[in-house]
Motif scaffolding. Structure first.
Motif, PDB file in Angstrom:
ATOM      1  N   LYS A 183       0.829  -1.208   0.000  1.00 46.19           N
ATOM      2  CA  LYS A 183       0.000   0.000   0.000  1.00 46.19           C
ATOM      3  C   LYS A 183       0.861   1.255   0.000  1.00 46.19           C
ATOM      4  CE  LYS A 183      -3.797   2.224   2.500  1.00 46.19           C
ATOM      5  NZ  LYS A 183      -3.159   3.543   2.530  1.00 46.19           N
ATOM      6  N   LYS A 184       1.944   1.202   0.813  1.00 46.70           N
ATOM      7  CA  LYS A 184       2.838   2.358   0.847  1.00 46.70           C
ATOM      8  C   LYS A 184       3.504   2.572  -0.502  1.00 46.70           C
ATOM      9  CE  LYS A 184       3.893   2.229   5.809  1.00 46.70           C
ATOM     10  NZ  LYS A 184       4.945   2.030   6.822  1.00 46.70           N
ATOM     11  N   ASP A 233       0.983   4.044  -2.770  1.00 42.68           N
ATOM     12  CA  ASP A 233       0.816   5.482  -2.508  1.00 42.68           C
ATOM     13  C   ASP A 233       1.988   6.270  -3.069  1.00 42.68           C
ATOM     14  OD1 ASP A 233      -1.493   4.861  -1.193  1.00 42.68           O
ATOM     15  OD2 ASP A 233      -0.621   4.952   0.827  1.00 42.68           O
ATOM     16  N   THR A 241       1.647   6.564  -6.748  1.00 47.49           N
ATOM     17  CA  THR A 241       0.627   7.563  -7.091  1.00 47.49           C
ATOM     18  C   THR A 241       1.177   8.970  -6.951  1.00 47.49           C
ATOM     19  OG1 THR A 241      -1.105   6.063  -6.324  1.00 47.49           O
ATOM     20  CG2 THR A 241      -1.682   8.397  -6.539  1.00 47.49           C
ATOM     21  N   ILE A 242       1.892   9.203  -5.841  1.00 44.86           N
ATOM     22  CA  ILE A 242       2.472  10.530  -5.623  1.00 44.86           C
ATOM     23  C   ILE A 242       3.456  10.874  -6.730  1.00 44.86           C
ATOM     24  CG2 ILE A 242       3.959  11.877  -4.083  1.00 44.86           C
ATOM     25  CD1 ILE A 242       2.709  10.320  -1.744  1.00 44.86           C
TER      26      ILE A 242
END
Length: 650
Positions: free
Chosen positions: A183-184, A187, A190-191
């Motif tokens: 998940k990290k 993320d 995505t960033i």
């Protein structure tokens, strides 16, 4: 101890290290219910003890229990089972259970005794997968064998596929950790994808200030230099402002691509006061256009105090940066709305300018300012007498709106983002929000440059050469166009109403960096540095200017290079120096200056092993050659013979 269920002795059979399984109980019933949580807890308990992981439900566990044998009273089968070991590695990510050969032997005997028909086949299979020298692939086959042999599970454990359930729960902690990591990473991806341009700039040193750390070091030094400045007094004509501390000092920097740095009391709020004037003016120009706005105000410096009771020769306020002009701007901005809606509109616009940084409203300052507003009321009536306002202007409502604008509260960090939005052509560098139009920003910066520092505006433009606006709260908004915005805050003011520390900071900043509007003139050589230029780019530009000056015969430019500490023997990618270039062009004065004044090496070699003397001989400049040979004789350097078959002659 409470009576044990069938699942209890089963767990004891497989994991005898569990505290609750020490006393066997009679077996009841032909079938065993699904495995109890104790099975998995026991596995995790032993594994966690081995690996130093959190115990979870491990009360009463004895880590010294190993190779325990217990008897199943129903089947009278001695059996032992070892602890589980770590099962996931980066290489395979495959779960494993390490079972010793002696343990697997018990399991084989158990299977043959209770299932004579198929037991031998299963024994052979187990013998293969539980061999002592098995590798990781074999270990994974063990799990597959046990998890896929439903008949064996049904007979031995009373339930189908118990190890699948065991492994699922056993891996739960690892899966959760992997899921969290995944998940990290998701993320992060995505960033990165949403901010790819910034990431590319960061890794390629393409930010507007490539060496931002070095730049911040200079900001630290200037900040500390100004901190000792104890000149000035806090504004006293507004009682609430007089209560500010004289030692408050904050500096915040925000570049047009989002690089930020802050020092001092950057989280202490203060009111904008006159620093709201350029921002409100930019909003008005964006809404109604330059022509409409300047039908009601001028664009000339007044040469008067900011609150003086006077108009220009057209009976208009001189410019929007003084009180009369700012009151007029307030009258022009959204007059069709109610007082509450006008304030909400402007507050929202300021929020966009601040990019999510702190923005508030100081009601105490607003009330205090309104109580002490005799001069502003006089200015408003004076302008109404001269028919300056648009038709149907509500005078008292307009003045209240003006006081509200001055009482908006920010921090230094919010002010830096606002200034950076002006530097970025109206686009907020943090959010990408086009808050202001380019036309409005251009007009605003022009007026800030000529009128933004009260009666000190002319001197500030001369010495600093940057658009800025100060306020009596001690705030200074400084804009370096296309580069950055800086907010300075220190309440003590000089006789002109500008922050003493703020003005000193601006002076020292421009003395170190080429931020003055006219520092970029052609052939302007200075000891100041340009932080917008990468170090390699800066060196290349200096070398280019040096060689260009030598080629053009520009002696004055060469002198400036020499005085500024430029290496006059610097070489380009072909090894050519300024002396090579000047000799090739026959510039005698340049050659003489380089040899006599700069004391350069008279015989440097380029990548073709050619010296300036070879160029003088080749291109027919004997006087340049004589100067070089004379310098060689003075320095005791052997003069090389002419090059035979010089390719340059062809």
């Amino acid at each position: 101890m409470a009576a044990q269920t069938p699942s209890t002795w089963l767990t004891s059979l497989v994991f005898p290290s569990l505290e609750v399984m020490k006393t066997p109980q009679p077996h009841v019933g032909p079938q065993h219910p699904p495995l109890a949580n104790g099975l998995v807890n026991g596995a995790l308990r032993h594994e966690n003890q081995e690996n130093g992981l959190p115990n979870g439900l491990l009360n009463g566990h004895d880590p010294n229990l190993q190779n325990n044998e217990v008897g199943d009273p129903a089947r009278n089968i001695p059996f032992s089972f070892p602890p589980l070991v770590p099962a996931v590695t980066p290489a395979t990510l495959e779960p494993t259970i390490a079972i010793r050969p002696e343990d697997s032997k018990n399991l084989e005997n158990c299977m043959i005794k209770h299932d004579p028909t198929h037991g031998q086949d299963r024994k052979n299979a187990l013998r293969e997968v539980y061999s002592a020298d098995s590798n990781r692939a074999t270990e994974s086959r063990r799990i597959r064998y046990l998890s896929q042999s439903e008949d064996t599970h049904e007979y031995l454990f009373g339930v189908p596929e118990p190890l699948e359930a065991m492994m699922e729960v056993r891996e739960k902690g690892e899966d959760e950790e992997m899921e969290l990591m995944s998940k990290k990473l998701g993320d992060l991806s995505t960033i990165i994808s949403e901010n790819l341009e910034i990431v590319v700039k960061a890794f390629s040193s393409s930010f507007v200030i490539p060496d931002f750390r070095g730049f911040c070091h200079h900001i630290d030094e200037i900040y500390n230099n100004c901190k000792g400045n104890t000149d000035g007094k806090i504004a006293s004509y507004i009682p609430q402002l007089e209560r500010m501390r004289a030692d408050n000092w904050a500096v915040s920097v925000c570049t047009v691509d989002g690089q930020r740095y802050s020092l001092g009391d950057v989280n202490t709020p203060f009111t904008l006061q006159s620093c709201s004037k350029p921002l409100t003016y930019a909003m008005a120009v964006g809404l109604y256009g330059t022509q409409h706005v300047h039908n009601y105000m001028g664009m000339e410096p007044s040469g008067r105090y900011f609150n003086e009771l006077c108009l220009d020769f057209n009976h208009k306020p001189h410019n929007p940066m003084i009180n009369a002009g700012a009151i007029m701007t307030a009258a022009l901005l959204k007059p069709e709305l109610s007082a509450a809606d006008r304030f909400d509109y402007v507050f929202h616009m300021y929020k966009r300018l601040a990019g999510g940084e702190y923005l508030g409203f100081n009601n105490g300052v607003f009330l205090s300012e309104r109580e002490c507003a005799d001069r502003n009321f006089a200015l408003a009536y004076f302008m109404r007498e001269n028919k300056c306002f648009p038709p149907n202007t509500k005078l008292h409502e307009t003045l209240d709106f003006y006081f509200q604008l001055c009482s908006l509260e920010i921090t230094a960090e919010a002010g830096a983002v606002m200034a950076a939005t002006l530097a970025n052509g109206g686009i907020n560098p943090l959010t990408g929000d086009p808050v202001l139009t380019v036309e409005a920003v251009r007009n605003t910066l022009t007026l800030m440059h000529s009128c933004g520092m009260y009666n000190y505006s002319g001197q500030f433009a001369f010495k600093v050469g940057l658009p800025s606006k100060s306020g009596v709260s001690g705030c200074v908004l400084l804009v370096v166009p296309n580069t950055m915005g800086i907010c300075l805050w220190s309440p003590p003011l000089d006789s002109n109403g500008n922050s003493c520390r703020g003005v000193q900071f601006c002076m020292e900043l421009v003395s170190r960096f080429t931020f003055h509007n006219f520092d970029n003139l052609r052939n302007h050589i200075t000891t100041k540095t340009d932080p917008r230029m990468a170090k390699a780019e800066s060196r290349a530009q200096i070398l280019f200017d040096l060689l260009f000056s030598a080629a053009a015969g520009d002696l004055s430019a060469l002198r400036r290079h020499s005085l500024s500490g430029t290496n006059m023997e610097a070489k380009d990618y072909d090894g050519r120096t300024a002396l090579h270039v000047a000799t090739s062009e026959g510039h005698i004065e340049i050659v003489e200056y380089l040899l006599k004044n700069c004391q350069v090496n008279p015989l440097p070699k380029d990548r073709w092993n050619r010296t300036p003397l070879d160029d003088a001989r080749c291109f027919g400049y004997p006087r340049c050659g004589e100067l070089i040979m004379d310098m060689c004789k003075k320095k005791g350097i052997e003069i090389p013979p002419p090059v035979a078959d010089d390719p340059m002659k062809e």
